[in-house]
Design an enzyme around this catalytic site. Structure first.
Site, PDB file in Angstrom:
ATOM      1  N   LYS A  92       0.775  -1.234   0.000  1.00  0.00           N
ATOM      2  CA  LYS A  92       0.000   0.000   0.000  1.00  0.00           C
ATOM      3  C   LYS A  92       0.812   1.293   0.000  1.00  0.00           C
ATOM      4  O   LYS A  92       0.391   2.301  -0.575  1.00  0.00           O
ATOM      5  CB  LYS A  92      -0.941  -0.013   1.215  1.00  0.00           C
ATOM      6  CG  LYS A  92      -2.209  -0.805   0.965  1.00  0.00           C
ATOM      7  CD  LYS A  92      -3.144   0.048   0.162  1.00  0.00           C
ATOM      8  CE  LYS A  92      -4.444  -0.647  -0.125  1.00  0.00           C
ATOM      9  NZ  LYS A  92      -5.370   0.244  -0.819  1.00  0.00           N
ATOM     10  N   ASP A 132      -8.654   0.546   6.284  1.00  0.00           N
ATOM     11  CA  ASP A 132      -8.988  -0.750   6.858  1.00  0.00           C
ATOM     12  C   ASP A 132      -7.711  -1.376   7.411  1.00  0.00           C
ATOM     13  O   ASP A 132      -7.691  -2.519   7.809  1.00  0.00           O
ATOM     14  CB  ASP A 132      -9.593  -1.652   5.781  1.00  0.00           C
ATOM     15  CG  ASP A 132      -8.801  -1.555   4.505  1.00  0.00           C
ATOM     16  OD1 ASP A 132      -7.563  -1.665   4.574  1.00  0.00           O
ATOM     17  OD2 ASP A 132      -9.401  -1.331   3.437  1.00  0.00           O
TER      18      ASP A 132
END
Ligand SMILES: Cc1ncc(COP(=O)(O)O)c(C=O)c1O
Length: 391
Positions: free
Chosen positions: A75, A119
Site C-alpha cells: 500500500k 482498513d
C-alpha cells in the site's frame, strides 16, 4: 458453517477499443522515486513450479508484496507517490527527490497534516511515509479493526481515531473533518471534486507491475487474478497491462469477497454503471471489505476486465494455508486474508469438479501462465494462526 463457494460472471462490457485511449503511467519516473525510499527493495516474483505441475497449468507466478518496505503490504507505494506529488506541487519543485520533500526544508511545513481512513494497510502506508518525511498524520480506523493493525499504525507515528461505521462512512467523515481542521486527505478512493490524490495513488501502484515486467523479462501471462476492494489496485494493474503489453490475449479476473462484491454485482447488473454491494459487508478479508467502487477506477475496470469472481472467506483461508504449506520445492509464502483469495480461488477451480465449467470458461489449461499478487502478509497474526491451524 460457512461454505467454500466461488462464483463468476463474465464482464460483458469489456471493450478493448478504449485501451488505446488510456494514458500509460510514467512508470520509469514512479519507480525511480520509489527506489529513493530508505527501505526500498524489489519484492520477489516466485514461480510455483511444483504446484503448476500438480494443477496442470504451465506457470504460476506470485508477486509477493508481503514484505514491501517492511510493512506487510504494497500500500505505501500509492500513498508515498501521492504525498510526494502533492508536496512537489505545493512547493513548486522541479524533480521528485525524496530527501528534498522533508518537512525541515519548508518553513510552513507545520501547517500540513495528512489524514486518511483505512482498513489497515493504506493508513499504515500513509503514516509510515508521513513520519519518514517529518509531518503529522491523522488516521481513521473502523472500530472492528484488530489491535495488531492499530498498533502497527501507531508504531510508525500515526495518530489513530477509532470510527463508528464502515470504510465508506469513514471516507465521508474524514472529508468533513479535513475541511474543518485544514488537513490534506490522502484517500485511495475518489469522490465528487476529489480525484487527484487517488489518481496519483493508482499511478503509484504501477511500480509493482513495472518490477514484474523486469522480472518476467517480457514473458506474457495469459491470466492475471487481482483482488479488489474499492478497485484502485485493480485499475492500476489493468491500465498498466492494457497499455504496456500490446496483447489482448491476457485475461484479467477481478476477485472479491462474496459479502463485499461491488464489481461482481455491477457486472451482473450489466448496465455499464458502478453499483454498490447491497448487503451487509461481512468478510475476514478486511482489505477488500468495501461496498462502494472507486468512481475513477470503475471505467478502467469496466472496460478492461474479462471476468469477476466472488469468493467466500473459506476460499481465502484455503489460499492462506496453501501458501503456507507449499507443494514440494515451492517456496513458503506468508499471506493474509486479502492477499490469499486469488490463490485459493485458482486452486479450488483447478481441483474441484464442481467448478470445471468456470475453469473451462476461463480457459485454464496446460498452456496457462498465471500471475497472482500476494497483496499482504500476516497483518492480523491472531487470525493468521487460527486459519493456518484450522486446515
Ligand atoms: C491487502 C490488500 N489487498 C488488496 C486491496 C484492494 O485494493 P483496492 O481497495 O485498491 O481495491 C487492499 C486494500 O486496502 C488491501 O489492503
Amino acid at each position: 458453517m460457512a461454505k467454500t463457494s466461488l462464483s463468476f460472471v463474465p464482464n460483458q462490457k469489456v471493450n478493448p477499443k478504449t485501451w488505446k485511449e488510456w494514458d500509460a503511467f510514467p512508470t520509469d519516473s514512479i519507480l525511480e522515486f520509489h527506489r529513493q525510499l530508505p527501505e526500498y527493495s524489489i519484492t520477489p516474483l516466485h514461480s510455483l513450479n511444483a504446484l503448476s505441475k500438480k494443477l496442470g497449468v504451465n506457470r504460476i507466478w506470485v508477486k509477493d508484496e508481503s514484505h514491501r518496505f517492511g510493512l506487510k503490504s504494497y500500500k505505501a507505494l500509492g500513498g508515498s507517490f501521492a504525498i510526494a506529488r502533492f508536496l512537489q506541487q505545493r512547493y513548486d519543485l522541479e524533480d521528485l527527490h525524496f530527501e528534498q520533500l522533508h518537512a525541515t526544508n519548508f518553513p510552513d511545513s507545520e501547517e500540513i497534516v495528512f489524514a486518511t481512513m483505512t482498513d489497515g494497510n493504506h493508513g499504515l502506508g500513509v503514516a509510515y511515509i508521513v513520519s519518514k518525511l517529518g509531518y503529522e498524520s491523522q488516521i481513521y480506523v473502523p472500530k472492528e479493526m484488530v489491535s495488531a493493525r492499530i498498533e502497527a499504525i501507531e508504531k510508525v507515528g500515526g495518530t489513530v481515531t477509532i470510527f463508528e461505521g464502515g470504510y465508506d462512512d469513514a471516507a465521508r467523515q474524514i472529508a468533513k473533518d479535513a475541511e474543518e481542521y485544514g488537513w490534506k486527505v490522502i484517500s485511495d478512493t475518489a469522490w465528487e471534486n476529489y480525484t487527484q490524490i487517488p489518481e496519483w495513488i493508482i499511478a503509484g501502484y504501477s511500480t509493482i507491475f513495472e518490477e514484474v515486467k523486469e522480472q518476467l523479462a517480457w514473458d506474457v501471462p495469459t491470466h492475471i487474478f487481482i483482488q479488489a476492494g474499492v478497485g484502485s489496485l485493480a485499475s492500476s494493474l489493468i491500465q498498466y497491462f492494457r497499455t504496456v503489453y500490446e496483447s489482448d490475449g491476457i485475461k484479467i479476473i477481478i476477485t472479491e469477497p462474496d459479502c463485499a462484491n461491488c464489481f461482481y454485482h455491477s457486472a451482473q447488473i450489466n448496465d455499464g454503471k458502478a453499483h454498490n454491494y447491497p448487503g451487509k459487508v461481512d468478510t475476514m478479508m478486511a482489505g477488500l471489505a468495501c461496498a462502494e467502487p472507486n468512481p475513477i477506477a470503475w471505467p478502467v475496470i469496466r472496460d478492461g476486465t474479462d471476468f469477476m469472481l466472488s469468493c467466500s472467506d473459506k476460499i481465502s483461508a484455503l489460499g492462506m494455508r496453501s501458501y503456507y504449506h507449499p507443494e514440494k520445492s515451492d517456496p513458503i509464502i506468508i499471506s493474509g486474508e486479502a492477499g490469499a483469495v486469488t490463490f485459493g480461488a485458482l486452486i479450488e477451480m483447478c481441483r474441484n469438479p464442481n467448478y470445471s465449467a468456470i475453469k473451462e470458461k476461463l480457459e485454464l489449461n496446460s498452456k496457462s501462465k498465471i500471475l497472482l499478487v500476494n497483496t499482504e502478509g500476516a497483518t492480523d497474526p491472531v487470525n493468521f494462526e487460527k486459519v493456518i491451524q484450522s486446515g
